[in-house]
Design a protein around this motif. Sequence first.
Motif, short mmCIF file in Angstrom:
data_model
loop_
_atom_site.label_atom_id
_atom_site.label_comp_id
_atom_site.label_asym_id
_atom_site.label_seq_id
_atom_site.Cartn_x
_atom_site.Cartn_y
_atom_site.Cartn_z
N GLY A 12 0.80 -1.21 0.00
CA GLY A 12 0.00 0.00 0.00
C GLY A 12 0.84 1.27 0.00
N TRP A 13 0.43 2.23 0.84
CA TRP A 13 1.14 3.51 0.92
C TRP A 13 2.57 3.34 1.43
CZ3 TRP A 13 -0.03 7.62 -1.59
CH2 TRP A 13 -1.35 7.88 -1.93
N LEU A 14 2.81 2.34 2.27
CA LEU A 14 4.17 2.10 2.76
C LEU A 14 5.08 1.70 1.61
CD1 LEU A 14 6.16 1.99 5.09
CD2 LEU A 14 5.35 -0.33 5.58
N ALA A 15 4.59 0.84 0.73
CA ALA A 15 5.39 0.45 -0.44
C ALA A 15 5.65 1.66 -1.34
CB ALA A 15 4.68 -0.65 -1.22
N PHE A 16 4.61 2.48 -1.55
CA PHE A 16 4.80 3.69 -2.35
C PHE A 16 5.84 4.60 -1.71
CE2 PHE A 16 3.86 8.17 -3.09
CZ PHE A 16 4.08 8.23 -4.46
N PHE A 17 5.77 4.76 -0.40
CA PHE A 17 6.74 5.60 0.31
C PHE A 17 8.16 5.08 0.10
CE2 PHE A 17 9.21 6.24 4.30
CZ PHE A 17 9.46 7.59 4.12
N VAL A 18 8.37 3.79 0.21
CA VAL A 18 9.71 3.22 0.03
C VAL A 18 10.21 3.47 -1.40
CG1 VAL A 18 11.05 1.07 -0.01
CG2 VAL A 18 9.48 1.52 1.88
N VAL A 19 9.33 3.30 -2.38
CA VAL A 19 9.72 3.57 -3.77
C VAL A 19 10.05 5.05 -3.94
CG1 VAL A 19 8.85 3.63 -6.16
CG2 VAL A 19 8.49 1.61 -4.75
N ALA A 20 9.23 5.92 -3.36
CA ALA A 20 9.49 7.36 -3.45
C ALA A 20 10.80 7.72 -2.75
CB ALA A 20 8.33 8.15 -2.84
N LEU A 21 11.04 7.11 -1.61
CA LEU A 21 12.24 7.38 -0.82
C LEU A 21 13.50 6.93 -1.54
CD1 LEU A 21 13.00 8.36 2.14
CD2 LEU A 21 12.98 5.93 2.74
N CYS A 22 13.46 5.76 -2.15
CA CYS A 22 14.67 5.15 -2.72
C CYS A 22 14.85 5.38 -4.22
CB CYS A 22 14.65 3.65 -2.47
SG CYS A 22 14.73 3.20 -0.76
N ILE A 23 13.76 5.64 -4.95
CA ILE A 23 13.87 5.72 -6.41
C ILE A 23 13.38 7.07 -6.95
CG2 ILE A 23 13.12 4.71 -8.60
CD1 ILE A 23 12.91 2.01 -7.04
N LEU A 24 12.13 7.41 -6.66
CA LEU A 24 11.55 8.62 -7.24
C LEU A 24 12.24 9.89 -6.76
CD1 LEU A 24 7.75 7.69 -7.06
CD2 LEU A 24 9.33 7.41 -8.99
N GLY A 25 12.44 10.03 -5.45
CA GLY A 25 13.10 11.20 -4.89
C GLY A 25 14.53 11.36 -5.39
N PRO A 26 15.34 10.31 -5.30
CA PRO A 26 16.71 10.42 -5.84
C PRO A 26 16.74 10.73 -7.34
CG PRO A 26 16.60 8.60 -4.32
CD PRO A 26 15.19 9.08 -4.51
N ALA A 27 15.86 10.10 -8.12
CA ALA A 27 15.83 10.37 -9.56
C ALA A 27 15.48 11.84 -9.81
CB ALA A 27 14.83 9.45 -10.26
N GLN A 28 14.54 12.37 -9.06
CA GLN A 28 14.14 13.76 -9.22
C GLN A 28 15.30 14.69 -8.85
OE1 GLN A 28 13.54 16.25 -6.66
NE2 GLN A 28 13.00 17.73 -8.24
N ALA A 29 15.99 14.39 -7.75
CA ALA A 29 17.12 15.23 -7.31
C ALA A 29 18.24 15.23 -8.34
CB ALA A 29 17.63 14.75 -5.96
N ILE A 30 18.57 14.07 -8.86
CA ILE A 30 19.63 13.96 -9.87
C ILE A 30 19.22 14.69 -11.15
CG2 ILE A 30 20.84 12.33 -11.38
CD1 ILE A 30 20.76 10.36 -8.93
N SER A 31 18.00 14.45 -11.59
CA SER A 31 17.52 15.08 -12.82
C SER A 31 17.47 16.60 -12.69
CB SER A 31 16.13 14.53 -13.15
OG SER A 31 15.57 15.22 -14.23
N ALA A 32 16.87 17.10 -11.61
CA ALA A 32 16.74 18.55 -11.42
C ALA A 32 18.11 19.22 -11.33
CB ALA A 32 15.92 18.85 -10.18
#
Length: 158
Positions: A12-32
């Motif tokens: 659920g939301w916990l899995a989404f949070f882990v994906v955001a924490l480990c993949i989406l957030g870092p990808a956004q930081a690197i890209s930006a």
Amino acid sequence: MMYPKPLVGVGGWLAFFVVALCILGPAQAISATSVEFGKLESSFSGTAALESWKNYKLGAWTLIGFSISLRVIAGILLTSSFKPFSVRFTIAVLWTTPFVTSIGTYVLINALFGSSAASASLEYVFSELVIGLTIATVWTAYLLKSERVKNTYYGYRP
């Protein structure tokens, strides 16, 4: 009699949070960061050759790498160590990394480009800090209030 399945495990939301924490957030930081560096270098010819600019980029990438490392460690803990420490560590990371990256950026700018450049960057640094702290607030509330988090890391008790 059928009993509802308890919310437990990384889903659920916990899995989404882990994906955001480990993949989406870092990808956004690197890209930006890559986009911003590219824009600045193309707007001001010769910038890429400046030693101070090279040092700034190295420092900025180091800050981002450190922040991403902490976030990935938190994500690994959340998916592999179902103990209260994993949640507490993750909350600490959520609140620490915005300060590290924002204040670190300001210090780098001040050290490499001077106080007038640092003063000019304050609005950007402050807005990044506010965004990071807002995200930390939302996810901390989730981690502290979620039934799934409570059952998974603090022990399910029917």
